[in-house]
Design a protein around this motif. Structure first.
Motif, short mmCIF file in Angstrom:
data_model
loop_
_atom_site.label_atom_id
_atom_site.label_comp_id
_atom_site.label_asym_id
_atom_site.label_seq_id
_atom_site.Cartn_x
_atom_site.Cartn_y
_atom_site.Cartn_z
N ALA A 52 0.80 -1.00 0.04
CA ALA A 52 -0.01 0.14 -0.12
C ALA A 52 0.82 1.19 -0.02
N PHE A 53 0.88 2.02 -1.15
CA PHE A 53 1.54 3.35 -1.25
C PHE A 53 1.28 4.33 -0.30
N CYS A 54 0.10 4.15 0.35
CA CYS A 54 -0.30 5.08 1.60
C CYS A 54 0.54 5.14 2.64
N GLU A 55 1.26 4.00 3.07
CA GLU A 55 2.08 3.83 4.03
C GLU A 55 3.10 5.27 4.01
N ALA A 56 3.45 5.67 2.88
CA ALA A 56 4.23 6.96 2.52
C ALA A 56 3.72 8.20 3.37
N VAL A 57 2.43 8.04 3.98
CA VAL A 57 1.99 9.12 4.78
C VAL A 57 2.81 9.13 6.03
N TYR A 58 2.95 7.91 6.56
CA TYR A 58 3.73 7.79 7.90
C TYR A 58 5.34 7.96 7.67
N ASP A 59 5.71 7.06 6.91
CA ASP A 59 7.17 6.78 6.86
C ASP A 59 7.84 7.92 5.67
N GLY A 60 7.24 8.73 5.01
CA GLY A 60 7.82 9.27 4.01
C GLY A 60 8.03 8.71 2.50
N THR A 61 8.28 7.58 2.53
CA THR A 61 8.41 6.84 1.41
C THR A 61 7.88 5.39 1.73
N ALA A 62 7.35 4.92 0.65
CA ALA A 62 6.75 3.26 0.59
C ALA A 62 7.13 2.64 -0.84
N GLU A 63 7.71 1.55 -0.59
CA GLU A 63 7.97 0.73 -1.79
C GLU A 63 7.26 -0.21 -2.12
N VAL A 64 6.64 -0.63 -3.23
CA VAL A 64 6.08 -1.79 -3.79
C VAL A 64 6.43 -2.29 -5.00
N GLU A 65 6.91 -3.48 -4.83
CA GLU A 65 7.15 -4.10 -6.05
C GLU A 65 8.24 -3.48 -6.67
N GLY A 66 9.20 -2.84 -6.37
CA GLY A 66 10.32 -1.89 -6.89
C GLY A 66 10.11 -0.61 -7.37
N VAL A 67 8.95 -0.06 -7.00
CA VAL A 67 8.48 1.19 -7.09
C VAL A 67 8.31 2.31 -6.02
N VAL A 68 8.99 3.33 -6.12
CA VAL A 68 9.01 4.07 -4.60
C VAL A 68 7.67 5.14 -4.80
N CYS A 69 7.12 5.16 -3.88
CA CYS A 69 6.24 6.42 -3.45
C CYS A 69 6.59 7.31 -2.43
N ARG A 70 6.74 8.52 -2.81
CA ARG A 70 7.50 9.64 -1.66
C ARG A 70 6.07 10.77 -1.53
N ARG A 71 6.12 10.91 -0.36
CA ARG A 71 5.23 11.96 0.21
C ARG A 71 5.91 13.33 -0.10
N ILE A 72 4.86 14.17 -0.58
CA ILE A 72 5.18 15.44 -0.95
C ILE A 72 4.55 16.50 -0.16
N THR A 73 4.67 17.80 -0.06
CA THR A 73 4.10 18.87 0.75
C THR A 73 3.07 19.44 -0.18
N GLU A 74 2.48 20.40 0.28
CA GLU A 74 1.56 21.52 -0.42
C GLU A 74 2.44 22.55 -1.16
N ASN A 75 3.76 22.83 -0.85
CA ASN A 75 4.58 23.80 -1.24
C ASN A 75 5.02 23.43 -2.48
N ASP A 76 4.29 24.33 -3.60
CA ASP A 76 4.76 24.04 -5.04
C ASP A 76 4.74 22.65 -5.57
N ILE A 77 3.24 22.10 -5.48
CA ILE A 77 3.05 20.59 -5.65
C ILE A 77 3.74 20.30 -7.15
N ARG A 78 3.29 20.82 -8.37
CA ARG A 78 3.73 20.73 -9.51
C ARG A 78 5.38 20.35 -9.58
N THR A 79 6.08 21.34 -8.81
CA THR A 79 7.54 21.08 -9.05
C THR A 79 7.82 19.87 -8.34
N GLN A 80 7.30 19.59 -7.23
CA GLN A 80 7.58 18.29 -6.70
C GLN A 80 7.20 17.19 -7.20
N CYS A 81 5.89 17.24 -7.87
CA CYS A 81 5.70 16.08 -8.88
C CYS A 81 6.91 15.65 -9.85
#
Length: 287
Positions: A52-81
């Motif tokens: 579950a990628f939603c674990e990045a909410v707590y840990d900052g990142t979450a990896e599922v089957e080799g793909v990393v999900c990273r939590r970002i902030t509301e500060n300049d969302i597009r740039t972070q994306c």
């Protein structure tokens, strides 16, 4: 017949929800070359946390089957994306009510919260909208609905009408349905004694809710267990046991159900000519 012109897009595909089924959708879209952003609530309650990628909410990142999900902030969302996408990662933003959807102008919105009801999505938030499971009506509040009920129609695209209503009965695994899902016997904070992928016997204490023990309802492998310390209410789903002890590896991989639903979402995007950006499409041709 004249072929439709392909519409390549470098705009984001926005997915609401980051639980295990939503993660299956996000993972497939990412692997297919789409730029995906996940919107999640500020306290997700995933059971199958290892997928579950939603674990990045707590840990900052979450990896599922080799793909990393990273939590970002509301500060300049597009740039972070853009930074995440350039690194081959999936950005996740906490936005419970979807307040950022319209300003981000996504090419498509996939509502994968699976709340069994519509939590605020409408057809006018994006050129294409898709709802997963019951609670949506294709042609009214979303453009398309994807069936999430196990069975012959799992993953089928619904162009008019709704998905099958929620029965409240879990799908069968090795002939076992409701017995494999554990609900909290009381209200309080979770204290996990066992972990996901542990083998357990029926009636073994796997966790505590306050001073109340949580016992395994069947023997098998713990496939899902809510996060340690999470405040739960009585009757809340908190664990899932797979009776097939030999299938321990399944605790760490996306399920067949999630992949089937993801296939339906991908089919909608392709049939509506929403294709990955040309640069990504070329790069992924030889995967």
């Amino acid at each position: 017949m004249k072929m439709k012109t392909a519409a390549f897009t470098d705009k984001m595909i926005l997915v609401r929800g980051g639980g295990d089924l939503a993660t299956g959708v996000v993972h497939k879209l990412h692997q297919s070359g789409y730029q995906v952003l996940i919107l999640e609530c500020d306290r997700p309650s995933a059971i199958r946390r290892h997928v579950a990628f939603c674990e990045a909410v707590y840990d900052g990142t979450a990896e599922v089957e080799g793909v990393v999900c990273r939590r970002i902030t509301e500060n300049d969302i597009r740039t972070q994306c853009r930074k995440c996408w350039a690194q081959g990662e999936i950005p996740l933003l906490t936005d419970t009510h979807g307040k950022h959807i319209r300003e981000l102008e996504p090419e498509a919105v996939i509502d994968a919260i699976l709340a069994k009801k519509n939590l605020g999505i409408s057809r006018d938030v994006a050129p294409l909208t898709v709802g997963l499971g019951p609670g949506f009506t294709a042609g009214e509040d979303v453009d398309y609905v994807i069936e999430t009920m196990r069975g012959h129609n799992l993953g089928r695209i619904i162009k008019k009408g709704s998905a099958l209503p929620n029965t409240g009965v879990p799908g069968l695994i090795a002939g076992i349905g409701k017995e494999r899902v554990i609900h909290s016997p009381a209200a309080g904070n979770m204290k996990n004694i066992c972990q996901i992928a542990d083998l357990v016997e029926k009636d073994q204490v796997i966790a505590m809710v306050g001073d109340t023990p949580v016992k395994a309802t069947i023997s098998g492998v713990i496939r899902g267990l809510i996060r340690d310390g999470y405040p739960v209410f009585e009757g809340m789903k908190i664990a899932d046991i797979d009776p097939r002890a030999e299938q321990k590896k399944n605790c760490f991989t996306i399920s067949d159900k999630a992949r089937c639903i993801a296939g339906g979402v991908l089919e909608v995007l392709l049939s509506c000519r929403v294709l990955p950006g040309t640069e990504k499409a070329v790069r992924n041709k030889n995967l």
